[in-house]
Design a protein around this motif. Structure first.
Motif, PDB file in Angstrom:
ATOM      1  N   ALA A  51       0.861  -1.180   0.000  1.00 28.47           N
ATOM      2  CA  ALA A  51       0.000   0.000   0.000  1.00 28.47           C
ATOM      3  C   ALA A  51       0.900   1.234   0.000  1.00 28.47           C
ATOM      4  N   PRO A  52       0.318   2.413  -0.164  1.00 28.48           N
ATOM      5  CA  PRO A  52       1.149   3.607   0.014  1.00 28.48           C
ATOM      6  C   PRO A  52       1.560   3.736   1.488  1.00 28.48           C
ATOM      7  N   MET A  53       2.612   4.439   1.761  1.00 28.07           N
ATOM      8  CA  MET A  53       2.998   4.720   3.140  1.00 28.07           C
ATOM      9  C   MET A  53       3.054   6.245   3.281  1.00 28.07           C
ATOM     10  N   LEU A  54       2.356   6.748   4.272  1.00 25.30           N
ATOM     11  CA  LEU A  54       2.307   8.198   4.469  1.00 25.30           C
ATOM     12  C   LEU A  54       3.075   8.568   5.732  1.00 25.30           C
ATOM     13  N   ARG A  55       4.058   9.460   5.571  1.00 31.46           N
ATOM     14  CA  ARG A  55       4.851   9.891   6.725  1.00 31.46           C
ATOM     15  C   ARG A  55       4.413  11.298   7.115  1.00 31.46           C
ATOM     16  N   VAL A  56       3.952  11.435   8.338  1.00 31.06           N
ATOM     17  CA  VAL A  56       3.443  12.716   8.830  1.00 31.06           C
ATOM     18  C   VAL A  56       4.521  13.382   9.676  1.00 31.06           C
ATOM     19  N   ARG A  77      -9.844   5.605  11.086  1.00 26.78           N
ATOM     20  CA  ARG A  77     -10.751   5.864   9.967  1.00 26.78           C
ATOM     21  C   ARG A  77     -10.118   5.519   8.610  1.00 26.78           C
ATOM     22  N   TYR A  78      -8.806   5.770   8.474  1.00 31.46           N
ATOM     23  CA  TYR A  78      -8.196   5.635   7.146  1.00 31.46           C
ATOM     24  C   TYR A  78      -7.147   4.530   7.066  1.00 31.46           C
ATOM     25  N   ASP A  79      -6.767   3.976   8.211  1.00 29.32           N
ATOM     26  CA  ASP A  79      -5.703   2.970   8.183  1.00 29.32           C
ATOM     27  C   ASP A  79      -6.205   1.723   8.895  1.00 29.32           C
ATOM     28  N   LYS A  80      -5.278   0.851   9.316  1.00 24.33           N
ATOM     29  CA  LYS A  80      -5.740  -0.380   9.961  1.00 24.33           C
ATOM     30  C   LYS A  80      -5.738  -0.262  11.483  1.00 24.33           C
ATOM     31  N   ILE A  91       5.460  10.214  12.464  1.00 22.22           N
ATOM     32  CA  ILE A  91       4.594   9.031  12.529  1.00 22.22           C
ATOM     33  C   ILE A  91       4.235   8.615  11.100  1.00 22.22           C
ATOM     34  N   GLN A  92       4.200   7.312  10.888  1.00 26.96           N
ATOM     35  CA  GLN A  92       3.917   6.789   9.550  1.00 26.96           C
ATOM     36  C   GLN A  92       2.675   5.907   9.582  1.00 26.96           C
ATOM     37  N   TYR A  93       1.932   5.984   8.493  1.00 26.50           N
ATOM     38  CA  TYR A  93       0.785   5.092   8.313  1.00 26.50           C
ATOM     39  C   TYR A  93       1.099   4.137   7.165  1.00 26.50           C
ATOM     40  N   ASN A  94       0.873   2.879   7.418  1.00 28.85           N
ATOM     41  CA  ASN A  94       1.276   1.874   6.434  1.00 28.85           C
ATOM     42  C   ASN A  94       0.189   1.429   5.470  1.00 28.85           C
ATOM     43  N   TRP A  95      -1.058   1.799   5.737  1.00 26.49           N
ATOM     44  CA  TRP A  95      -2.131   1.280   4.884  1.00 26.49           C
ATOM     45  C   TRP A  95      -3.127   2.325   4.406  1.00 26.49           C
ATOM     46  N   PRO A  96      -2.717   3.542   4.127  1.00 29.98           N
ATOM     47  CA  PRO A  96      -3.723   4.490   3.627  1.00 29.98           C
ATOM     48  C   PRO A  96      -4.096   4.152   2.182  1.00 29.98           C
TER      49      PRO A  96
END
Ligand code: HEM
Ligand code: SF4
Length: 551
Positions: A51-56, A77-80, A91-96
């Motif tokens: 999936a995309p990875m989003l780094r905040v 709401r948007y990730d797992k 902080i990173q999200y792995n499943w957006p």
């Protein structure tokens, strides 16, 4: 903490709108992959294995309660249902989902957050000591200087397309807790003999496939010259840095190839040709204005009189263990720094669930002036807790799996996502971390081992800082199989050192055993309990460890 003004809000909102438009055009097939790639990389969005990875971005690791709640909401709401704190306090999200990223950015903008410049060849998040403003050994709070640098670096038109990414970290204490010597620029805030404030500047440090410790560029840079000097460094890098070979494009290679003396000469020449004393020179007024954002909180004058903190430790051994490892001294009388461990067994180091983010938000609001911090070793900190409140904080943390008393111990490891998420990985790191955890989960054993930094990366890019781990583990690919190269004796602190290789790599199933043998060698060889692993290694060298690992 720094609060956005109307310009900041407008800038960030504009970026959200632009990215929404770019994403829609990409999804509609109107924007080619290559063009979209450059745009998404300016907004923290990588395309990864699954999936995309989003780094905040979390500037210098500081988070307010509303921000923490929004991060939790995004995870839910948007990730797992979870996020992952990185080694640069982000902080990173792995499943957006790609199509939802503009909505995520819009949610972030509402709480003064964004993902701008968290990837791509630009100046990345400015990091610092997670104890800034509360450490007893601090010269001055580094955060105003980080914020000044952040504002200078954000959307800097000249430095938006550098040869490669660029990372800056500040330290402002006698102890370096921000790994500044493995950064492109490490700025140490110091005082000279006359008592004036300034910076010792290090340059050309970095990890990755060619790990290098930063070298001293300038012994004492006056306080007001920070940004003009940074500008000179970045100009020389931008001009001289290699763009023909991605592996040679970081400033560390430039400094190494040309030599620090030649690099310094070029920087000084650039600095003296109009920058020094020019518009970027900081005024006293500006510095004071930035400092005011980080004024000390209104501490309770009677906090030190509350002796329930000591009394509770005497009656509750689990609380006492937590205090020993996870509660540190604070500069203000009667206040403590409480570390929240994101390293319980069975969880990827640095991961945090949406519910846990909410819990931290509530605790911060109730007990720590509405703020928490992320650390470079992937934990969180409530930095300003009155000692009489620590017991209540601990009970809540414990209830939510956030109170593992292992800060600074073997299981408090740094670990990258490895094969589980990362498309560049050679080997898994999270499952190896699990194996090691399982062997050493008895906390008493870990207490006996004492201070130990184990750091692991799934490939030579080194996101898990393996080169500077007391014990480093690097995943390598051998004919399609996962193998692991071990190193010993690295450090990312004041005495920054790259670890030495132990010898041939070991198979996946042998890593935990090898770590156990390394630890056993240390326990057998140490001169008393006060000698740390690193001190012991430096005294006895590799040989005894090697004999045991490969016996
Ligand atoms: C899963 C997605 C990730 C990808 C594709 C990725 C990619 C990379 C690459 C290619 C490099 C080497 C860059 C260079 O030396 O020029 C690198 C370095 C690095 N990454 Fe990651 N990374 C990922 C996740 C992470 C995570 C989760 C962390 C934190 C835990 C992290 C922190 C770092 C750090 C600290 C470096 C250090 C190298 C340096 O800048 O000197 N990365 N990453
Ligand atoms: S070290 Fe390698 S495997 Fe680990 S996250 Fe970085 S690029 Fe991926």
């Amino acid at each position: 903490m720094y609060r956005y003004d109307a310009y900041d809000h407008a800038l960030v909102q504009q970026r959200v709108d632009q990215f929404r438009d770019q994403t829609q055009r990409f999804l509609a097939g109107e924007l080619p992959d290559e063009e979209f790639r450059a745009l998404r990389l300016r907004n923290g969005l990588y395309i990864q294995r699954f999936a995309p990875m989003l780094r905040v971005s979390v500037p210098y690791g500081l988070l307010s309660s509303p921000q923490l709640r929004t991060l939790g909401h995004i995870a839910r709401r948007y990730d797992k249902g979870y996020g992952h704190f990185s080694t640069r306090q982000n902080i990173q999200y792995n499943w957006p989902k790609l199509e939802e990223v503009p909505d995520i950015l819009a949610e972030l903008a509402k709480v003064e957050m964004h993902a701008i410049q968290t990837s791509g060849n630009c100046i990345r998040n400015i990091t610092t000591d997670h104890l800034a403003g509360v450490a007893a050994d601090e010269i001055v709070d580094s955060r105003p200087y980080c914020e000044l640098t952040r504002q200078w670096a954000t959307f800097h038109p000249e430095f938006n397309w550098l040869p490669r990414k660029f990372k800056i970290a500040f330290a402002s204490s006698t102890g370096d807790r921000a790994a500044t010597l493995v950064h492109d620029i490490g700025a140490h805030i110091v005082r000279n003999e006359a008592g004036e404030l300034g910076y010792t500047i290090y340059v050309g440090g970095g990890l990755g496939r060619t790990p290098i410790i930063g070298q001293k560029l300038c012994d004492f840079l006056p306080e007001v010259d920070l940004l003009s000097y940074f500008e000179a460094i970045l100009r020389v890098y931008n001009l001289w840095g290699r763009r023909d070979n991605i592996y040679k494009a970081r400033i560390k290679i430039l400094v190494k190839e040309r030599g620090v003396a030649a690099f310094r000469e070029a920087v000084e020449a650039e600095w003296n040709a109009g920058l020094r004393g020019g518009d970027l020179t900081l005024t006293r007024d500006a510095i004071d204005r930035f400092k005011r954002h980080f004024d000390a909180h209104p501490y309770r004058a009677d906090a030190a009189n509350d002796d329930s903190f000591t009394a509770a430790q005497a009656t509750d051994t689990a609380f006492a263990a937590f205090c020993k490892r996870n509660v540190h001294a604070h500069r203000a009388p009667g206040y403590k720094v409480v570390f929240i461990s994101l390293k319980p067994q069975g969880v990827a180091p640095g991961d945090i669930s949406a519910d846990q983010l909410d819990v931290v938000a509530d605790l911060a609001e109730r007990y720590s002036f509405g703020e928490a911090r992320s650390t470079h070793d992937q934990n969180l900190v409530l930095a300003e807790v009155a000692q009489g409140d620590v017991y209540a904080v601990w009970q809540t943390l414990k209830q939510h799996g956030l109170a593992t008393p292992n800060i600074g111990l073997l299981t408090d490891m740094i670990c990258c996502p490895g094969l589980d998420f990362c498309s560049l990985a050679n080997a898994s790191s999270i499952s190896v971390a699990d194996d090691i955890y399982a062997r050493f989960d008895a906390l008493d054993d870990q207490y006996d081992i004492g201070e130990l930094k184990l750091k692991m990366s799934g490939c030579m890019n080194g996101c898990g800082h393996h080169s500077v781990g007391h014990i480093g583990i690097l995943g390598v690919d051998k004919k399609g199989e996962e193998w692991y190269q071990l190193t010993l004796g690295g450090s990312a602190e004041n005495d920054a050192t790259l670890g030495d290789r132990t010898g041939p790599s070991v198979a996946r199933t042998e890593v935990a055993e090898a770590v156990e043998r390394i630890i056993q060698t240390y326990l057998d060889q140490r001169e008393g309990e006060d000698e740390t692993f690193l001190e012991c290694y430096r005294r006895i060298g590799m040989k005894p460890f090697k004999q045991q690992i490969y016996a």
